[in-house]
Structures are given as structure tokens and as C-alpha cells.
Design a protein around this motif. Sequence first.
Motif: not given
Lengths: 112, 154
Positions: B72-83, B21-25
Motif C-alpha cells: 500500500p505504498r506506491l502507485f504510479s502511472f503514465r498518461w496522455v500518450h497517444s493511442p 485502493e481508492v487511488i488505484s481501483s
Amino acid sequence: MSVAIDDELWSAIGDPTRRRMLDLLLIDGAGTATSLSEQLPVTRQAVAKHLGVLDRVGLVHVSPAGREMRYRVDDAQLARAVAQLSAVGETWDARLRRIKQIAEAIERGKKN
Amino acid sequence: MEYGSIEREIHVDAAPEVVFEVISSPVHIRQWWTAETEIEPTAGATGELVFGERGTPEAHIAQITVVEAQSPRLFSFRWVHSPGEVATATNSLLVTFELTPAGAGTAVRMTEVGFREVGWEVAVLEEAYREHSTGWDYFVPRIGEYTKQLVSSR
């Protein structure tokens, strides 16, 4: 080695073309605006402009070579720039510490 | 030295559900990342991370796309791609949090990969993050002695 972040240095290597130019200069040992532009999909004028940016932050050394200027990578300055990347890892440490603090505070709250 | 990835492990004295919850919300991301976001913690969701005050010259906005969200075991995301770009392996960084029950708490394993391609840009963004986190001085270790201690104590 100092890990103080240098905005201008980062801006200089924040551009993909300039990083590619640094790669080429490292591979070839040295280069000119003409030799670099032959290996890149940009004009000689654009390359010269990018070289000016790299020169300003000390990432390249310039010396005259006939009618052109010859550029070499400054190893120490490049090493300094690369070392700053480790600061990114330290930033994650800080975030993980905050995640830990927040989660543990919530957990304690559940028990009370 | 490998610049392709960052890997960290940390033990948290809280249940995996709480840590997830802390990581993903968004409400908690605001705290631990000091970024405003409205990202939904569901696979495929896209959004923004806003560092600094939106609309001001100092504000930096990063794109974020959730890749996997398995509470509650996996959360992954991609970031810093251009708008406007779809996040891929070559235009973004992949951050993965793996949560494993460990005693009464949770073992958190975090990885960030993709630096070989876009590391330079993200470092610029990280600097922006640091600049904008001045209100968090209490928590944010400054580069220097403190982080050295942190590294050596790991």
C-alpha cells in the motif's frame, strides 16, 4: 490575472509545431513565414497557416515587412496562456480532495 | 516558476491500504477522476480513461499505463500518450502517489512530471475534464475564488 480557460487559445498552442514556432519567435524576436519555415521541418505554406491560427487568438502581432508579413509574440497573451497551466495543479487539488473524502468515508465505514 | 512538475501533499484519515485502493481501483477512479476506466492496478497494465460519454463528440479518451503498483505504498502511472504508443518520458506525464503511514492515517504525496514536454496538451485535456465534471459541481472547485482559498490554505 484571469485564469479563465480559453478553449481557442489552448487549441492554438496545443499543436507542437505552433509551440515550436512561438519558441523561435521568442528567440529571434520576430520572424516571417519564410524565416520560420527554414528552421522547421514544414513548408512555408504550412507555417503561414499556423501563423494565421496564432494571429486569430492574439498570440502574435503582424506587421508588413516588404513583400512578407513579420510576426512577433504578444507577451501578455502568452503570459496569460502560460498562467493557465497553473490551473492544472488546481485540478489535482480537487482530485486529491475527492480521494481524501472517499478514503475517509471507507475508513469510517470499517469502524462502524 | 517551474512548469516541469506538480507536487502536492495531503493527509488522509484512512489506512494506507484504503487510500491505495481508492487511488488505484477503477471503481474509485470513476469517482475521484470522473473517468471511466478498466485499468488493472498492476505494473505494465494499459488502458483508457474516458472523460464524458464514450462515442459522443464531447468524449475525450486518454491512454494510461501503470508503471508501478506496490500496495500500500506506491502507485504510479503514465498518461496522455497517444493511442497505440508506448508511454515514455517524452510523450506522457508521470503521476506518482507515495503513501506513508502517518499517525492513524496516511500521508499522500502526489507528483506529476513531464509538463515541460507535453504540458500544453494536457492542459487541453484538463479543460475537457472540467467540462465533463459538471455533475460533480459539489466537489469540483471552480477556477476562481474557491481555488485561491484552497491554494492559500495549503
